[in-house]
Design a protein around this motif. Structure first.
Motif, PDB file in Angstrom:
ATOM      1  N   PHE A  29       0.807  -1.224   0.000  1.00 34.97           N
ATOM      2  CA  PHE A  29       0.000   0.000   0.000  1.00 34.97           C
ATOM      3  C   PHE A  29       0.836   1.268   0.000  1.00 34.97           C
ATOM      4  O   PHE A  29       0.574   2.197  -0.758  1.00 34.97           O
ATOM      5  N   SER A  30       1.850   1.341   0.844  1.00 35.05           N
ATOM      6  CA  SER A  30       2.614   2.582   0.992  1.00 35.05           C
ATOM      7  C   SER A  30       3.610   2.800  -0.137  1.00 35.05           C
ATOM      8  O   SER A  30       4.228   3.874  -0.210  1.00 35.05           O
ATOM      9  N   ARG A  31       3.753   1.841  -1.035  1.00 35.66           N
ATOM     10  CA  ARG A  31       4.746   1.978  -2.112  1.00 35.66           C
ATOM     11  C   ARG A  31       4.120   2.153  -3.480  1.00 35.66           C
ATOM     12  O   ARG A  31       4.856   2.261  -4.471  1.00 35.66           O
ATOM     13  N   TRP A  32       2.814   2.177  -3.567  1.00 31.83           N
ATOM     14  CA  TRP A  32       2.128   2.379  -4.833  1.00 31.83           C
ATOM     15  C   TRP A  32       1.482   3.756  -4.863  1.00 31.83           C
ATOM     16  O   TRP A  32       1.174   4.335  -3.834  1.00 31.83           O
ATOM     17  N   CYS A  33       1.256   4.235  -6.078  1.00 33.60           N
ATOM     18  CA  CYS A  33       0.448   5.436  -6.256  1.00 33.60           C
ATOM     19  C   CYS A  33      -1.033   5.062  -6.213  1.00 33.60           C
ATOM     20  O   CYS A  33      -1.435   4.024  -6.735  1.00 33.60           O
ATOM     21  N   MET A  34      -1.798   5.917  -5.598  1.00 35.62           N
ATOM     22  CA  MET A  34      -3.249   5.764  -5.605  1.00 35.62           C
ATOM     23  C   MET A  34      -3.878   7.100  -5.945  1.00 35.62           C
ATOM     24  O   MET A  34      -3.277   8.154  -5.742  1.00 35.62           O
ATOM     25  N   ALA A  74      -1.854   2.440   8.337  1.00 34.20           N
ATOM     26  CA  ALA A  74      -2.223   1.411   9.320  1.00 34.20           C
ATOM     27  C   ALA A  74      -3.517   0.719   8.915  1.00 34.20           C
ATOM     28  O   ALA A  74      -3.741  -0.444   9.267  1.00 34.20           O
ATOM     29  N   LYS A  75      -4.371   1.420   8.199  1.00 26.67           N
ATOM     30  CA  LYS A  75      -5.661   0.865   7.786  1.00 26.67           C
ATOM     31  C   LYS A  75      -5.696   0.539   6.291  1.00 26.67           C
ATOM     32  O   LYS A  75      -6.734   0.127   5.772  1.00 26.67           O
ATOM     33  N   ASN A  76      -4.582   0.736   5.599  1.00 26.48           N
ATOM     34  CA  ASN A  76      -4.544   0.523   4.147  1.00 26.48           C
ATOM     35  C   ASN A  76      -5.699   1.240   3.456  1.00 26.48           C
ATOM     36  O   ASN A  76      -6.396   0.671   2.603  1.00 26.48           O
ATOM     37  N   THR A  77      -5.905   2.479   3.837  1.00 19.96           N
ATOM     38  CA  THR A  77      -7.059   3.227   3.352  1.00 19.96           C
ATOM     39  C   THR A  77      -6.647   4.580   2.800  1.00 19.96           C
ATOM     40  O   THR A  77      -5.862   5.304   3.410  1.00 19.96           O
ATOM     41  N   LEU A  78      -7.192   4.893   1.649  1.00 24.64           N
ATOM     42  CA  LEU A  78      -7.037   6.199   1.020  1.00 24.64           C
ATOM     43  C   LEU A  78      -8.327   6.970   1.215  1.00 24.64           C
ATOM     44  O   LEU A  78      -9.415   6.395   1.084  1.00 24.64           O
ATOM     45  N   TYR A  79      -8.215   8.244   1.536  1.00 20.45           N
ATOM     46  CA  TYR A  79      -9.388   9.068   1.784  1.00 20.45           C
ATOM     47  C   TYR A  79      -9.460  10.224   0.782  1.00 20.45           C
ATOM     48  O   TYR A  79      -8.451  10.675   0.251  1.00 20.45           O
ATOM     49  N   LEU A  80     -10.668  10.701   0.586  1.00 23.98           N
ATOM     50  CA  LEU A  80     -10.878  11.940  -0.150  1.00 23.98           C
ATOM     51  C   LEU A  80     -11.859  12.776   0.658  1.00 23.98           C
ATOM     52  O   LEU A  80     -13.044  12.438   0.748  1.00 23.98           O
ATOM     53  N   GLN A  81     -11.353  13.828   1.268  1.00 19.71           N
ATOM     54  CA  GLN A  81     -12.199  14.760   2.000  1.00 19.71           C
ATOM     55  C   GLN A  81     -12.715  15.796   1.018  1.00 19.71           C
ATOM     56  O   GLN A  81     -11.927  16.521   0.396  1.00 19.71           O
ATOM     57  N   MET A  82     -14.029  15.859   0.878  1.00 23.05           N
ATOM     58  CA  MET A  82     -14.660  16.773  -0.065  1.00 23.05           C
ATOM     59  C   MET A  82     -15.359  17.874   0.711  1.00 23.05           C
ATOM     60  O   MET A  82     -16.295  17.601   1.462  1.00 23.05           O
ATOM     61  N   ASN A  83     -14.917  19.105   0.558  1.00 22.76           N
ATOM     62  CA  ASN A  83     -15.528  20.253   1.223  1.00 22.76           C
ATOM     63  C   ASN A  83     -16.101  21.211   0.188  1.00 22.76           C
ATOM     64  O   ASN A  83     -15.695  21.217  -0.968  1.00 22.76           O
TER      65      ASN A  83
END
Length: 126
Positions: A29-34, A74-83
Motif C-alpha cells: 500500500f505505501s509503495r504504490w500510487c493511488m 495502518a488501515k490501508n485506506t485512502l481518503y478523499l475529503q470533499m468540502n
C-alpha cells in the motif's frame, strides 16, 4: 490479488462535506500510487487527486482547495475529503492504484492506472 473498495458516498447539499474512503489490499500500500477519479453520466472519467510515495499529492484544478487526499497506512485506506461541494461534483467516484510512480499530471490520468474499485456514488442536491 489487488482489491479496492470505495465507501462513503451518498447525498450531500451544495456547500456541504463528504469523506470517501478506499480500502486496499493485495499490494504494498505505501509503495504504490493511488488516486481518486470520478465520472458523471455522458462525461469522461476525470482525475481528481493522487497520493504517491513521498508523499506526493497532485490535484486537478477543479478540486484544488476544496478536496484533500490522504492516506492511513495502518488501515490501508485512502481518503478523499470533499468540502464546499458543488452540484457539478455529482458523479460516481472511483479509487485506483498502480505500481508506477508519477510526480506530474500523469498521476491523475486514468490511463496510467491498472487497478480500479467499483465506485461510490455522490449525489449533490438541496
Amino acid at each position: 490479488q489487488v482489491q479496492l473498495q470505495e465507501s462513503g458516498g451518498g447525498s450531500v447539499q451544495p456547500g456541504g462535506s463528504l469523506r470517501l474512503a478506499c480500502v486496499a489490499s493485495g499490494f504494498p500500500f505505501s509503495r504504490w500510487c493511488m488516486a481518486w477519479f470520478r465520472q458523471a453520466p455522458g462525461r469522461e472519467r476525470e482525475g481528481l487527486a493522487s497520493f504517491c510515495p513521498g508523499p506526493t499529492t497532485i490535484y486537478a484544478n477543479s478540486v484544488k482547495g476544496r478536496f484533500t487526499v490522504s492516506q492511513d497506512t495502518a488501515k490501508n485506506t485512502l481518503y478523499l475529503q470533499m468540502n464546499n461541494v458543488h452540484t457539478g461534483d455529482a458523479a460516481l467516484y472511483y479509487c485506483a492504484a498502480d505500481a508506477r510512480y508519477y510526480v506530474d499530471y500523469r498521476a491523475i490520468v486514468p490511463e496510467y492506472y491498472n487497478y480500479w474499485g467499483q465506485g461510490t456514488q455522490v449525489t449533490v442536491s438541496s
